[in-house]
Design an enzyme around this catalytic site. Structure first.
Site, PDB file in Angstrom:
ATOM      1  N   GLY A   1      -8.811   2.483   8.640  1.00 13.81           N
ATOM      2  CA  GLY A   1      -8.809   1.264   7.870  1.00 13.81           C
ATOM      3  C   GLY A   1      -9.565   1.418   6.721  1.00 13.81           C
TER       4      GLY A   1
ATOM      5  N   HIS B   1       0.849  -1.374  -0.079  1.00 19.14           N
ATOM      6  CA  HIS B   1       0.063   0.099  -0.005  1.00 19.14           C
ATOM      7  C   HIS B   1       0.822   1.422  -0.021  1.00 19.14           C
ATOM      8  CE1 HIS B   1       0.470   0.287   4.179  1.00 19.14           C
ATOM      9  NE2 HIS B   1      -0.308  -0.723   4.453  1.00 19.14           N
TER      10      HIS B   1
ATOM     11  N   ASP C   1      -7.057  -4.176   1.505  1.00 15.98           N
ATOM     12  CA  ASP C   1      -6.466  -3.980   2.824  1.00 15.98           C
ATOM     13  C   ASP C   1      -7.714  -3.962   3.715  1.00 15.98           C
ATOM     14  OD1 ASP C   1      -4.517  -3.680   4.984  1.00 15.98           O
ATOM     15  OD2 ASP C   1      -4.200  -1.440   4.565  1.00 15.98           O
TER      16      ASP C   1
ATOM     17  N   LEU D   1      -8.112   7.886   9.415  1.00 18.60           N
ATOM     18  CA  LEU D   1      -8.673   6.644   8.722  1.00 18.60           C
ATOM     19  C   LEU D   1      -8.493   5.731   9.738  1.00 18.60           C
ATOM     20  CD1 LEU D   1      -7.766   6.710   5.217  1.00 18.60           C
ATOM     21  CD2 LEU D   1      -9.922   7.333   5.805  1.00 18.60           C
TER      22      LEU D   1
HETATM   23 ZN   LIG Z   1      -0.557  -1.847   6.296  1.00 15.41          ZN
END
Ligand SMILES: [Zn+2]
Length: 401
Positions: A320, A224, A281, A318
């Site tokens: 997640g 990411h 993710d 955030l």
């Molecule tokens: Zn991560």
């Protein structure tokens, strides 16, 4: 098996070519992909598209179920992984890597054991789980790069410890994300790569030279990219530019519209020229209705109708990703101007190739019959899943027939 579960043949427009095709399947494999004339199709029925089942290399949870459950009996952990697999299938993710994140030694042991037991006790889960992605604990301890990984458990790489975890996992660890600046990281990368494990760079504050050394040792992917980073960076060089410029690194990105600004997704796409893998993710609240939730680690979070998952205490943070990989496919196409078919490739064939599963991610003879049948709403361009097939078996369908 009954015919509804093993359809034998499906019809639709192939994503990419746009050709109307009949796909025949037997023993879980695609046997033929043949064009059909429009007059052979039922008129008046909805136009369906067919894409390969999605391959998600990074999933922490979905639909309320969490890979990284803590403080619960083993059977609850195993059940969570099974239930999560079914929720992911509904969204077209037919293969995935459950992602186990930084925690104490015993907690990671238990999470590894749970994935192994879920695979051993459920053939469908076993077919969907490609292997485990261990994200941590060999990461940067700096605030920013470490993201939400608990500082007290972050440490230098430890090969013996890794072997214990992999033993608990039944040898299922297939990917490791680590920070190249940790002491012993280069030797660790060499050992992992020689064991056939995909090594990813992530949650890092590495210098340019440390990143180059990691790639020389065999690291092949950025986890990411652009997330798990300091809020402010030196303008150049920095670890984002260095990874973007490193052509040997495939770039993993979360194209949910919240983790990266759309302009960043576009620039990354241009810089990497197709060397991109889309990952969700996703955390356990992904796929849940909007609202306020209390997470098992005690934090109050809010899931907005836009799909943004943020902490209630600070809405700028955030909590997640709440996106499915299918959402990211749509997002990538929208943010970069890429054809939808290209975005599907980055979420199917590309990750399958990277992790060494050439049987997955493409619609062709003798490949696994992992397929998504979907409609596209003309006005909104929204993708609506109608059916999902895993190895020739219908595992999800909106049809009541
Ligand atoms: Zn991560």
């Amino acid at each position: 098996m009954d015919q509804a579960k093993t359809p034998g043949q499906v019809y639709g427009k192939l994503i990419g070519s746009g050709v109307q095709a009949a796909i025949s399947m037997n023993n879980g494999l695609i046997t033929t992909v043949a064009p059909v004339e429009p007059e052979q199709l039922n008129t008046g029925t909805e136009e369906l598209w067919i894409a390969p089942g999605l391959v998600d290399l990074q999933v922490n949870g979905f639909g309320g179920y969490d890979v990284n459950l803590a403080g619960v009996p083993m059977e609850d952990r195993v059940e969570a992984i099974k239930n999560m697999t079914h929720e992911l299938l509904k969204m077209g993710t037919t293969s995935f890597c459950p992602t186990i994140i930084t925690a104490g030694y015993e907690q990671i042991m238990d999470s590894m054991t749970a994935v192994r037991l879920a695979c051993e006790s459920d053939p469908l889960v076993d077919r969907c789980v490609l292997g485990i992605h261990l994200e941590g604990p060999y990461l940067s301890g700096e605030d920013g790069p470490r993201g939400a990984h608990p500082k007290e458990h972050i440490k230098d790489p430890d090969w013996q410890e890794f072997l214990h975890w992999n033993e608990a996992a039944g040898g299922k660890i297939r990917m490791v994300t680590l920070a190249p600046e940790r002491a012993g990281a280069v030797q660790m990368i060499r050992k992992l790569v020689s064991s056939g494990i995909l090594v990813c760079i992530g949650h890092t504050a590495a210098t340019h030279d440390q990143i180059t050394a990691a790639v020389d040792a065999g690291a092949a992917m950025s986890t990411h990219l652009g997330n798990g980073a300091h809020p402010l960076l030196p303008r150049h060089p920095n670890y984002i530019w260095s990874q973007l410029a490193e052509d040997r690194l495939i770039c993993g990105i979360i194209a949910d519209g919240h983790h990266l600004h759309p302009s960043v997704v576009k620039v990354m796409a241009r810089a990497k020229q197709g060397r991109i893998v889309l990952v969700s993710d996703a955390v356990h609240l992904a796929g849940m209705p909007p609202g306020k939730y209390t997470t098992h680690v005690g934090g109050e979070v809010e899931l907005l109708p836009s799909g943004r998952l943020q902490t209630s205490a600070n809405p700028l943070l955030l909590a997640g990703s709440a996106a499915s990989l299918l959402d990211c496919v749509a997002g990538y196409s929208q943010f970069t101007g890429a054809e939808l078919s290209e975005a599907f490739t980055l979420a199917s064939a590309k990750p399958a190739e990277l992790i060494g599963e050439p049987q997955l991610g493409t619609i062709a003879t003798n490949r696994w019959a992992d397929l998504i049948l979907f409609a596209i709403t003309p006005e909104t361009r929204k993708i609506e899943v109608r059916a999902v097939i895993k190895r020739g078996e219908t595992v999800y369908s909106t049809s009541t027939r």
